[in-house]
Design a protein around this motif. Structure first.
Motif, PDB file in Angstrom:
ATOM      1  N   THR A 113       0.821  -1.156  -0.007  1.00 34.07           N
ATOM      2  CA  THR A 113       0.003   0.021  -0.196  1.00 34.07           C
ATOM      3  C   THR A 113       1.086   1.276   0.104  1.00 34.07           C
ATOM      4  O   THR A 113       2.044   1.150   0.326  1.00 34.07           O
ATOM      5  N   TYR A 114       0.077   2.417  -0.133  1.00 32.96           N
ATOM      6  CA  TYR A 114       0.810   3.694  -0.353  1.00 32.96           C
ATOM      7  C   TYR A 114       1.293   4.184   0.975  1.00 32.96           C
ATOM      8  O   TYR A 114       2.542   4.600   1.194  1.00 32.96           O
ATOM      9  N   VAL A 358       8.172   4.865  -3.901  1.00 33.63           N
ATOM     10  CA  VAL A 358       7.050   5.507  -3.048  1.00 33.63           C
ATOM     11  C   VAL A 358       6.194   6.197  -4.679  1.00 33.63           C
ATOM     12  O   VAL A 358       5.104   6.155  -4.441  1.00 33.63           O
ATOM     13  N   ARG A 359       6.841   6.667  -5.485  1.00 31.61           N
ATOM     14  CA  ARG A 359       6.165   7.323  -6.691  1.00 31.61           C
ATOM     15  C   ARG A 359       5.186   5.917  -7.386  1.00 31.61           C
ATOM     16  O   ARG A 359       4.168   6.356  -7.605  1.00 31.61           O
ATOM     17  N   MET A 361       3.756   3.510  -5.654  1.00 30.03           N
ATOM     18  CA  MET A 361       2.781   3.222  -4.777  1.00 30.03           C
ATOM     19  C   MET A 361       1.720   4.251  -4.720  1.00 30.03           C
ATOM     20  O   MET A 361       0.446   4.233  -4.778  1.00 30.03           O
ATOM     21  N   ARG A 362       2.402   5.485  -4.944  1.00 33.52           N
ATOM     22  CA  ARG A 362       1.246   6.644  -4.923  1.00 33.52           C
ATOM     23  C   ARG A 362       0.432   6.555  -6.452  1.00 33.52           C
ATOM     24  O   ARG A 362      -0.663   6.843  -6.374  1.00 33.52           O
ATOM     25  N   ASP A 365      -2.213   3.956  -5.914  1.00 32.31           N
ATOM     26  CA  ASP A 365      -3.122   4.662  -4.989  1.00 32.31           C
ATOM     27  C   ASP A 365      -4.036   5.456  -5.562  1.00 32.31           C
ATOM     28  O   ASP A 365      -5.260   5.570  -5.601  1.00 32.31           O
ATOM     29  N   ARG A 366      -3.417   6.446  -6.282  1.00 32.99           N
ATOM     30  CA  ARG A 366      -4.257   7.517  -7.208  1.00 32.99           C
ATOM     31  C   ARG A 366      -5.070   7.128  -8.024  1.00 32.99           C
ATOM     32  O   ARG A 366      -6.227   7.449  -8.545  1.00 32.99           O
TER      33      ARG A 366
END
Ligand code: NAD
Length: 379
Positions: A113-114, A358-359, A361-362, A365-366
């Motif tokens: 997950t993010y 991180v990017r 996962m973002r 999520d988005r």
């Protein structure tokens, strides 16, 4: 350093897909030797796997916790660990490794997950240890060439980007047949909430930003579960707005019947365009506004320095998936040596790490949020 770097692995037990690829790739360039692992959640299977991989019986561990605790006491301890398990274990394994002082080479997505990715980012910063992420496609020579072309401005201002990753292997309900790769990927508790978007959409997203150097600023995505009763998405379409004003389209599907690993990137600028396909990775097609067309082939001296630096064979001897993976391992090995020499931020810009993790996962999520609300969402 007069010896090879020592690698441990979590995951990659009998019948696993990507673990064996990591082992082959890590050892390909002769800088790394694979010496230890916790290969399965089942201790017996882990020990049996270690035997079949010809590693010392003392170093085929019952669990990753046991591996980290034992290895840190050895004079010949592992120099890093590779994570090749289902996604829900990426964070706990990475945290346990960092806590034990062991650098990490993780497979993607960085976490499930993010929120977990943010926790991992914090830990990587706090412990100050190298963390690499195997977005495999970043290791292809002609992806490096495409990246240099974009950075050099040869295409002019980039206006349109189309990236697609089409697979067909989940066209039927494979997860109910005992096929283990499909089983965990279809279970949100083991995979995370993003099915196709998290499994291959994230590769397409990474490739797009990696090659163009332009970041996505907002997106409008539609995720679907085409196969009845599937618990995660298996088909995704997204419109993208880029920070330079360009527009993008990202398609990813695992129900595209007949497709293998149809990853393709097209980038269109004011003056010309490039087109790269993973299933034909040693050729890059360039076209210009005046109708000229050029094919660049891997292995030739005419390629740029970045592509030549990651090429092992002369033109016409194809390199592929394992070699691309091995490029990431070679760069990670060099980064580890630099870190051991005291360089504080040793990862080269060409090697994906925690920022890309991180990017990615973002992005997942988005995309889920955009699809749920049927709106454009900011990145
Ligand atoms: P897989 O199911 O084939 O293999 C997973 C392995 O992890 C199995 O051997 C399993 O026994 C082991 N495992 C599970 N729990 C464990 C535990 N607690 N301790 C030790 N081992 C444990 O899955 P896969 O297809 O190889 O995917 C693994 C990871 O690699 C996933 O995160 C996936 O997204 C990623 N992947 C990346 C690429 C790429 O191109 N970079 C390609 C495929 C998969």
């Amino acid at each position: 350093m007069t010896r090879k770097l020592r690698m441990g692995m979590v995951g990659g037990g009998p019948g696993a897909f990507i673990g064996p690829v990591h082992r082959m790739a890590a050892e390909l360039d002769g800088q790394i030797e694979f010496v230890a692992g916790a290969f399965s959640q089942n201790p017996e299977r882990s020990r049996a796997a270690g035997e079949s991989y010809r590693i010392h019986p003392d170093r085929a561990y019952a669990s990753y916790q046991e591996m980290f605790a034992s290895e840190r006491k050895r004079p010949d301890a592992i120099d890093f660990v590779t994570i090749a398990t289902p996604n829900h274990l990426h964070l706990p394994i990475a945290l346990a490794a960092l806590e034990a002082g062991i650098p990490v080479m993780s497979d993607k997505p960085a976490t499930a997950t993010y929120a977990e990715a943010l926790a991992l980012e914090k830990a990587v910063a706090e412990y100050g240890l190298p963390y690499g992420l195997t977005h495999t496609y970043a290791g292809y020579a002609l992806v490096r060439e495409a990246r240099s072309i974009c950075a050099g401005g040869q295409l002019g201002k980039i206006r349109k980007i189309a990236v697609e990753y089409m697979q067909g292997w989940l066209s039927e309900r494979l997860e109910t047949t005992g096929q283990k790769q499909a089983a965990w990927r279809s279970d949100p508790a083991l995979n995370g909430p993003g099915g196709c978007i998290g499994d291959i959409g994230v590769h397409a997203f990474h490739l797009l930003e990696y090659v163009t150097g332009i970041r996505v600023t907002s997106l409008n995505a539609a995720l679907r579960s085409v196969v009845a009763e599937r618990k995660v998405d298996d088909d995704c379409s997204a419109f993208l707005r880029m920070e330079n004003g360009a527009s993008g389209v990202l398609m990813a599907s695992q129900v595209a019947a007949g497709e293998g690993n149809g990853l393709r990137l097209r980038v269109y600028g004011e003056k010309g365009s490039i087109d790269w396909r993973q299933e034909d990775p040693n050729r890059l097609r360039l076209r210009s506004l005046d109708g000229r067309e050029e094919i660049r082939h891997a292995g030739f001296a005419s390629l740029g320095a970045d592509a030549r630096a990651v090429t092992r064979l002369p033109g016409g001897h194809p390199e592929g998936y394992i070699e691309a993976f091995a490029v990431l391992y070679r760069e990670f090995a060099e980064a580890l040596l630099a870190w051991k020499d005291g360089k504080p931020e040793p990862l080269p810009a060409s090697l994906p790490g925690i920022v890309a993790g991180v990017r990615g996962m973002r992005f997942i999520d988005r995309a889920i949020e955009s699809s749920r609300t049927e709106t454009w969402v900011a990145f």
